[in-house]
Scaffold this active site. Sequence first.
Site, PDB file in Angstrom:
ATOM      1  N   PHE A 161       0.863  -1.177   0.000  1.00  0.00           N
ATOM      2  CA  PHE A 161       0.000   0.000   0.000  1.00  0.00           C
ATOM      3  C   PHE A 161       0.901   1.229   0.000  1.00  0.00           C
ATOM      4  CE2 PHE A 161      -2.724   3.222   1.972  1.00  0.00           C
ATOM      5  CZ  PHE A 161      -3.903   3.034   1.268  1.00  0.00           C
ATOM      6  N   ASP A 184       2.457  -5.655   8.435  1.00  0.00           N
ATOM      7  CA  ASP A 184       1.259  -4.841   8.306  1.00  0.00           C
ATOM      8  C   ASP A 184       0.067  -5.792   8.220  1.00  0.00           C
ATOM      9  OD1 ASP A 184      -0.942  -3.424   7.301  1.00  0.00           O
ATOM     10  OD2 ASP A 184       0.311  -1.999   6.232  1.00  0.00           O
ATOM     11  N   TYR A 208     -10.488  -0.315  11.377  1.00  0.00           N
ATOM     12  CA  TYR A 208     -11.772   0.065  10.769  1.00  0.00           C
ATOM     13  C   TYR A 208     -12.189  -0.860   9.634  1.00  0.00           C
ATOM     14  CZ  TYR A 208      -8.281   2.697   8.024  1.00  0.00           C
ATOM     15  OH  TYR A 208      -7.169   3.066   7.312  1.00  0.00           O
ATOM     16  N   LYS A 209     -11.407  -1.883   9.339  1.00  0.00           N
ATOM     17  CA  LYS A 209     -11.790  -2.831   8.291  1.00  0.00           C
ATOM     18  C   LYS A 209     -12.513  -4.020   8.926  1.00  0.00           C
ATOM     19  CE  LYS A 209      -7.721  -1.463   5.568  1.00  0.00           C
ATOM     20  NZ  LYS A 209      -8.381  -0.497   4.681  1.00  0.00           N
ATOM     21  N   ARG A 213     -12.905  -4.789  -6.250  1.00  0.00           N
ATOM     22  CA  ARG A 213     -12.598  -5.503  -5.001  1.00  0.00           C
ATOM     23  C   ARG A 213     -13.889  -5.821  -4.251  1.00  0.00           C
ATOM     24  NH1 ARG A 213      -8.352  -3.139  -0.955  1.00  0.00           N
ATOM     25  NH2 ARG A 213     -10.097  -1.702  -0.670  1.00  0.00           N
TER      26      ARG A 213
END
Length: 430
Positions: free
Chosen positions: A162, A231, A256-257, A405
Site C-alpha cells: 500500500f 502490516d 476500521y476494516k 474488489r
Amino acid sequence: MSEPTTTSADQAPAGPARPPLSQQAPAQRAPGGSRSSDLAARAAELDTADELGKLRERFDLPDGVVYLDGNSLGALPTGVAQRIAQVITHEWGTELIQSWSTGTWWTAPERIGDKLSPLIGAAPGQTVVGDSTSVNLFKALVGAARLARPGRTQLLVDASTFPTDGYIAESAARMTGLTVVPVDPSHAAGAMGEDTAVVLLNHVDYRTGRLHDLPALTAAARAAGAVTVWDLCHSAGALPVDLDDHAVDLAVGCTYKYLNGGPGSPAYLYVAARHQAAFDSPLPGWNGHADPFAMTPDYTPAAGAVRGRVGTPDILSMLALEAALDAWDGVAVEAVRAKSLALTDFFLECVAAYVPAGKVESVTPAEHDRRGSQVSLRTENAREVMDDLISRGVIGDFRAPDVLRFGFTPLYVGFADAERAARTLGHIFG
C-alpha cells in the site's frame, strides 16, 4: 495496509451433520435459465448451515444492500451508538475532566490493545491502540532499525505494498541510514541476508487479496538476523495471525476494516515482549512517559508496550472501537477463516456461472493458503462497473486501474449476499 475465536456464540440449527463450509463440494454449474435458481437454492442451504450466520444480528446494516466493502470500512456494530451516546452525555457531559482519572479514558490504549490481542494471536501487554496506521508504522520501522544489528544497511519492503507503507519506509530509511530494497514477497526470503536490517511486509496484499506466508517469511528473517515488521490491515479479523507463535517482532494494523471499529478508528502497534525494554520510539510523547504527570523535561519511557503511546488519545473513536470489539464475543477466528474461504469459493463459482466468459479475470489466488478474505476481479471500465453495482445495491470498491474488489466479512456477510453480488455483476455484463 490502510488500506479485525473455536466456539461460536450461536449454535448451528439442528439437522444432519455437515462438513466444514470450506470443505463442502461446489455445486455443478446449472444449465441455461436454471443457473440462478440452483445457485440461489444452494446459497440458502449454506446460510442455513452457517454457524456464524446469526452474528449478522450484531450489526446495523441497511435493508436491501449487499455490503462487500468491509475490507475498507466495516459495518456498524449494534452497541456502538449507545456506548458513544453514554460517553458524550455522561462521561464528557457530566463527569467532564474527571473521566480521565476516575473513568475509563486514561487506560484505554492498553486496555483496548489487550481486548483485540486475541484476534492477532498476541498475549496481553504487547499491543497498544492509538494514532493512525501510518504513524504506528513509522514508530515500528524506526524502532526496528534501532533494534537491528549494527552495520546492516537494508530495509526490505514489499514492492506491491500500500503506498503509505512505501512512503513511510522511505522516510524511516533516510532517518536511520538504511537503503530501501523493494522485493516481491514471494522472493523475499531469498533476498534476506547479512545486510538486511529490517523487513516490512503486508500479510495480505490490499489490491489482489494475495495472502503472504507470515510464518515462513518471519522465520527466514529471523535466520538472517533481521527484524520483522508486519502490516496486518487486511488480515486481522479475517484470518488467524498468531504473532506470538511465529515470533514476529513488531506489527501494526488498522481497526476500521474487518475489526469494524468505525471510520478513522485508531490503529494499533504490537511490540513483542522480548523487545519492549529496548524499543526506542522515534515519537517520545508525554503519554508514553513512565510518569506522564511529573512533567519532567527529560524523557523516561514507560515499561512495556505503553511506551508506544504518544499524545492524548482520541477518546470518542477509542471507546467506539472498544464497544465494536464486543461483536467478537464468543467468536473463534478459525471459524471466521473457514467461512471466509467458503464464501470466496462460492462467490467465484457464481461469477463463473453468471458472468460471460472473458469479461472478468480473478487476480486473487485460488489456493486457500494464498488467499485473504477478498476477491479482486480485473475488468475493463472497472470504475464504471463498480458504480453500476453500487447503484443496484451491491457495494464493493474499485482500485486503479482495472480492479473490482469484494471484501467478505464473515461476521455479517452470507452466501445469499455472494450469490446476489455475482448475479448482479452478470446482469451488468448482459
